[in-house]
Write an enzyme that holds these catalytic residues in place. Structure first.
Site, PDB file in Angstrom:
ATOM      1  CD  GLU A 184      -2.744  -1.435   2.399  1.00 26.40           C
ATOM      2  OE1 GLU A 184      -2.720  -0.557   3.283  1.00 26.40           O
ATOM      3  OE2 GLU A 184      -3.433  -2.463   2.485  1.00 26.40           O
ATOM      4  CD  GLU A 300      -4.619  -7.923   1.589  1.00 29.43           C
ATOM      5  OE1 GLU A 300      -5.502  -7.231   2.125  1.00 29.43           O
ATOM      6  OE2 GLU A 300      -3.404  -7.678   1.716  1.00 29.43           O
TER       7      GLU A 300
END
Ligand code: 9MR
Length: 391
Positions: A184, A300
């Site tokens: 991220e 995910e």
């Protein structure tokens, strides 16, 4: 089973007709009504029960890997859950155990120490059940220890990063399928150059922290596949578009520097109520990543039902359709090698805490229900694997 689906479809269409007259659902529920009506026969294909074979077996037939992120405390205390994990998954990763700091078992309890209890236990479980193991994650702006802010500074940040990566990646050298090295690092909303996210690592080390982390990881485990992992890449909305562009630019910069990075991890935390899904845009993005020479992992995957109707069967159908629509597009891209869900059963999902429903009903974002039984979402994933081209 099929009879039940058919009957429910008639009911849903009936509900649609009534709603059209404004008698049942009004105003803000229009979107939900349309979603329900959209569940026609073709969409229902993906929720027909495709037979017993596990997700890992179906994936393997297409040379894909299927697995899940799991918490050590949940896996070690729930035998039935552990059995389902072993049955469905060919790869595992710890949802917590390899982050710098998540209670109750932080990896970095103090600046000097490491506690590998959770990760070791899980690696052992994976190996015992003939599964591969992933590492998540070495460099992230979240889940940093409470001591981090007052201990790590411009002078020592590089050596902290070096020691962390050398110790953690080195410990599992040769045993890891892939590492989420940097997680991220892109956030266009932060309005920094190159779409970079404002993070402690960026502030301490500048943009080169990304390249440095990959080089350190590669030195510590030259055989592990090294992944850049991010979310918000899925939809045809402005921030996702900006993120996709910034990620492509980041991958290009890293490639031109010779950074040892091998794959993009697309988290794919999907939203059951998001209507701006544009298959072509996603397809083009995946092709761009593949053309740069990178593999792609869906890392995910789950589908939040926060804003979906209360009715369990309607919710499950919508969620299944989202899984299937997404995976249909993604699995067409040969560079995609793995599909990993964030948890496996609704009994254990971060979304109960992070995106709870207003009606207080338990959320249903994953392939298995609260009792470990396969849901329409499971059928949809199985269906997507069965219909995927082989790698
Ligand atoms: O699911 C994870 C949750 O249990 C943790 O409390 C949280 C903080 O460590 O992280 C969650 O996992 C995140 C993952 O590591 C990175 N992508 C987003 C995931 C959901 O927030």
């Amino acid at each position: 089973m099929y009879q039940k689906i058919f009957t429910r479809r008639k009911f849903l269409l009936g509900l649609g007709a009534v709603t059209a007259m404004g008698a049942v659902v009004t105003g803000k529920d229009e979107l939900k009504r349309q979603q329900i009506l959209a569940l026609d026969d073709a969409d229902c294909e993906c929720i027909k029960y495709p037979g017993d074979e596990s997700l890992k077996q179906r994936a393997a037939k297409k040379k894909l890997i299927f697995g899940a992120a799991i918490r050590y405390d949940q896996l070690s205390s729930d035998t039935e859950y552990a059995q389902n994990i072993a049955k469905e998954c060919s790869i595992l990763l710890p949802e917590w155990g390899l982050k710098w700091h998540v209670n109750p078992k932080p990896l970095r309890p103090t600046p000097e120490s490491f506690d590998f209890t959770a990760a070791d236990w899980m690696l052992n479980f994976a190996r015992t059940h003939d599964m591969q193991f992933r590492g998540h994650t070495l460099v992230w702006h979240e889940s940093l220890p409470p001591w981090f802010e007052n201990t790590v500074n411009h002078q020592n940040a590089k050596s902290f990063l070096e020691k962390h990566i050398q110790t953690v990646v080195g410990r599992y050298r040769g045993k890891i399928h892939s590492w989420d090295v940097v997680n991220e690092a892109i956030e266009p909303r932060d309005q920094l150059p190159n779409g970079l996210r404002k993070t402690p690592w960026l502030e301490l080390l500048g943009e080169d922290y990304i390249d440095l982390a990959f080089r350190l990881a590669h030195e510590a485990d030259p055989k592990a596949m090294l992944v850049y992992n991010d979310y918000g890449l899925d939809y045809d909305i402005a921030n996702d578009e900006a993120k996709r562009n910034a990620v492509i630019q980041l991958l290009k910069r890293l490639k031109s520097k010779g950074t040892p990075i091998h794959a993009l991890g697309i988290q794919a935390h999907l939203n059951g109520s998001e209507t701006n899904f544009n298959p072509q845009k996603l397809k083009d993005f995946l092709a761009q990543v593949a053309d740069l020479g990178f593999k792609i992992l869906i890392t995910e995957l789950d589908v939040t039902d926060k804003e979906l109707p209360h009715d369990i069967e309607i919710r499950d159908r919508i969620i299944a359709k989202v899984y299937n629509n997404y995976l249909k597009v993604v699995l067409e891209e040969p560079a995609v090698i793995a599909v990993i869900t964030w948890g496996l059963s609704d009994k254990y999902t971060w979304l109960n805490e992070f995106k709870p429903r207003e009606d207080g009903a338990p959320v249903r974002p994953l392939p298995l229900d609260l009792n470990g039984k396969r849901k329409f979402a499971w059928n949809a994933i199985a269906h997507a694997f069965d219909n995927a081209p082989t790698r």
